[in-house]
Every structure is written in structure tokens, then in C-alpha cells.
Write an enzyme that holds these catalytic residues in place. Structure first.
Site, short mmCIF file in Angstrom:
data_model
loop_
_atom_site.label_atom_id
_atom_site.label_comp_id
_atom_site.label_asym_id
_atom_site.label_seq_id
_atom_site.Cartn_x
_atom_site.Cartn_y
_atom_site.Cartn_z
CB CYS A 7 -0.96 -0.02 1.20
SG CYS A 7 -2.30 1.19 1.07
CG ASP A 64 -5.63 2.28 8.14
OD1 ASP A 64 -4.80 1.81 7.35
OD2 ASP A 64 -6.30 3.31 7.92
C1 RUB Z 1 -3.98 3.15 3.71
C2 RUB Z 1 -3.20 2.15 4.51
C3 RUB Z 1 -1.90 2.62 5.12
C4 RUB Z 1 -2.18 3.12 6.56
C5 RUB Z 1 -0.97 3.83 7.16
O1 RUB Z 1 -5.26 2.69 3.37
O2 RUB Z 1 -3.62 1.03 4.74
O3 RUB Z 1 -0.98 1.56 5.19
O4 RUB Z 1 -3.26 4.02 6.56
O5 RUB Z 1 -0.70 4.99 6.43
P1 RUB Z 1 -6.23 3.67 2.50
P2 RUB Z 1 0.15 6.20 7.07
O6 RUB Z 1 -5.52 3.98 1.23
O7 RUB Z 1 -7.46 2.84 2.30
O8 RUB Z 1 -6.51 4.89 3.34
O9 RUB Z 1 1.42 5.60 7.56
O10 RUB Z 1 0.34 7.18 5.93
O11 RUB Z 1 -0.66 6.78 8.18
#
Ligand code: RUB
Length: 335
Positions: A136, A205
Site C-alpha cells: 500500500c 490504520d
Molecule cells: C492506507 C493504509 C496505510 C495506513 C498507514 O489505506 O492502509 O498503510 O493508513 O498509512 P487507504 P500512514 O488507502 O485505504 O486509506 O502511515 O500514511 O498513516
């Protein structure tokens, strides 16, 4: 019926999070704080109670956007608790407004500083010559990777494309800009290539009280493959992604997204026997996680409980409950 109308810039943030123009747990938290801050600055409330109710309405609209990223309720709760306390102490409208704005600024600073610390701490655990797999697009995971690269460590990254919305391509673009060598793969190739990987680094998340990590769908399969290949798995997560609700027995809500993200509406409509499931996140159990990199240091997943306890210091349970995505509630302000 709602008694308040959102400012256009706040409406844009609420819609932006809902439509995933603003996405990723820390960006969602940042945008939510910005929405509260602009509301506090521009509010025409006549007294602290009205001011609180107005911000409460915005908070509830934000909480209704996406259910899984715990950073959102944690950020909102941080600010609302401070406004509530100021109001209960009998402060006047302008003092309460100042408390609101200062709390927003404090949380924004926390987001910035946490990211920097996670980068520094996590990068120390990356070795020269490592191949890292990530999934991701996580700003926290990328911060670890970029900091290691800036320290002069020679690293390679394997990036999963991340179906159905391809957030892996955002990661790929960032690595390209940074000059970090990377290979983009389809999600299904993760196990095939795991033997070449030294460390998996992903974001979160939500982190539950038992240390389980909720992250983009597919993370738990990668974790299984890493476990099988004896590859280390690190989670980069700011402490505001730890879920207080899980301490009182709630399970993190997993967002289900529309089938049209997986298969075209024409095909889907034609199916008489078929259906689509599109969960946006999954849960990786603590047994598959080697460590969690937070801005307060590296912890084993089993220590998640202590982080949550510190986060909730002094906050009444009812208050916790009101600023949560877990419990059903009306949009009408309380009181
Ligand atoms: C985003 C996702 C990321 C986490 C952490 O999912 O799973 O790995 O949110 O991100 P989506 P960060 O695209 O569905 O929002 O480290 O930037 O907080």
C-alpha cells in the site's frame, strides 16, 4: 436534522476523506484536525456551549467518513476533550476558542514530530544491503525507508501494487523521486518473492490492545508469507493509531467498499449468481509481527496495551465513547 452547516472548506475535507482523495491514516488525522481548527477560528458561536456543540457536530461528521483508521477518532477526541475541559472549568468563549486552536496546533505538531522520530528509529533497524517489501502507501513506512536511504544505506524496495485502488503506485512514485531502487509487483507475487526479502515494513490504520495490526487488505497474507520465510515484519505506527476501543472489548471495524472498485459496474450488473466482497483492511495477529516502531520507541506488539493506557489518561469513558467510530450515535450534539 442537523442544526449546523459545515464551512465549505470543512465540507471539502469531509468529502475528501469519504471519497479517499484524502487517504492514509495520518493524512486523515491531519485533515480532520484542520477541519476542526478552521471551524474553531471562524465560529460565530455566542457562548462556549454553542461553540462546543458546533465543533461536536463537525467532529461527528468527520467520524462518519471512514470507520477503520483509529487516527481519526483519536485526533478528534484529543481536541474535543480539551475544549470540553476548558468549557467545564468556566472559561469564556475566547479562551475556549484559544484552547481549541492550540490543541489543534499541538496535534499537528505531534503528527509531524512522530513521523520524523519513526523514520529515525525505524531506519536504525534497516541494514545496508537490505531488500524491503512494503504494501500500500504508508507515510510512516516510507519515512523509515527514506531515512535509511538518506543515512546512506544501500537498500532496494519491493512494492506491491495493492489492488483494487493501486496505492502501491503512489509509493512507487515517491521512491522514484527519492532515487531509491524499487520493483513493483502484483499482490499475488508477494510469497513468490519473499525469499529475497530481508524485512517487510508496513504502516497501520489501527493497533489493537492485544498488538494485532489492522492495515490495508493483503497485509496479513504478506505477514504469513514473511513468517513462513522467517523474514522480519516491522509495523511503523504513530501512537495515535492505537485503538482505545479495543481495550473495552470492541473489535476494529473493517471498512467494506463498493464492488465497482473490484469489477466494472457493467459486468457486476450482468451477474445473476455472483457477488463481490471488498474489505479495505485486514487484521495481522501479533504473532506475525516482530516489532512496532512508534515515535516513543520500538515496542513488541504485546506492549500495545501500555501505549493505549497512556493515551487515555484522565478521559472519562462516556467521552471516549462519543468520539469513536465504533458506536452508533446520532449526529445531534449532546446536551
Ligand atoms: C492506507 C493504509 C496505510 C495506513 C498507514 O489505506 O492502509 O498503510 O493508513 O498509512 P487507504 P500512514 O488507502 O485505504 O486509506 O502511515 O500514511 O498513516
Amino acid at each position: 436534522m442537523a442544526r449546523y452547516v459545515l464551512l465549505p472548506e470543512v465540507e471539502e475535507i469531509v468529502n475528501g476523506i469519504g471519497s479517499m482523495r484524502i487517504r492514509g491514516a495520518s493524512r486523515i488525522a491531519k485533515a480532520s484536525i484542520e477541519a476542526l481548527m478552521v471551524t474553531a477560528m471562524k465560529s460565530n458561536a455566542r457562548d462556549p456551549d454553542e461553540f462546543f456543540r458546533e465543533l461536536d457536530y463537525v467532529a461527528q461528521r468527520l467520524l462518519a467518513t471512514r470507520p477503520t483508521a483509529v487516527s481519526l477518532p483519536n485526533a478528534v477526541r484529543f481536541v474535543m476533550f480539551r475544549i470540553y475541559k476548558a468549557k467545564e472549568e468556566g472559561q469564556g468563549l475566547e479562551e475556549v476558542r484559544k484552547t481549541a486552536i492550540d490543541s489543534c496546533r499541538k496535534f499537528l505538531r505531534r503528527i509531524r514530530e512522530a513521523s520524523k522520530m519513526i523514520g529515525e528509529i525505524g531506519a536504525r533497524r534497516i541494514n545496508d544491503g537490505d531488500t524491503i517489501m512494503t504494501h500500500c502507501h504508508s507515510t510512516a513506512a516510507l519515512r523509515v525507508i527514506k531515512t535509511a536511504h538518506r543515512m546512506g544505506k544501500n537498500i532496494r524496495v519491493i512494492v506491491t501494487e495493492t489492488r483494487p485502488l493501486y496505492q502501491g503506485l503512489i509509493t512507487a512514485e515517491e521512491l522514484e523521486k527519492e532515487g531509491i531502487p524499487f520493483t513493483l509487483i502484483i499482490d499475488g507475487a508477494a510469497r513468490f518473492l519473499m525469499k529475497k526479502v530481508d524485512k517487510v515494513v508496513v504502516g497501520a490504520d489501527a493497533v489493537a490492545a492485544n498488538g494485532a495490526v489492522v492495515n490495508k487488505i493483503g497485509t496479513s497474507i504478506i505477514a504469513l508469507a514473511a513468517h513462513e520465510a522467517r523474514t522480519l515484519l516491522f509495523v511503523a505506527a504513530e501512537t495515535y493509531k492505537f485503538s482505545p476501543e479495543t481495550l473495552v472489548g470492541e473489535l476494529v471495524k473493517i471498512e467494506e467498499r463498493p464492488p465497482e472498485e473490484v469489477v466494472s459496474p457493467e459486468v457486476f450488473k450482468r451477474w445473476r449468481y455472483g457477488s463481490v466482497r471488498n474489505p479495505a483492511f485486514d487484521v495481522t495477529p501479533p504473532e506475525y509481527i516482530d516489532l512496532i516502531v512508534t515515535e516513543k520507541g520500538i515496542i513488541p506488539p504485546q506492549a500495545a496495551f501500555t501505549i493505549i493506557r497512556d493515551e487515555l489518561r484522565g478521559m472519562p469513558y462516556e467521552f471516549q465513547r462519543r468520539y469513536s467510530t465504533y458506536w452508533e450515535k446520532s449526529l445531534e450534539p449532546e446536551g
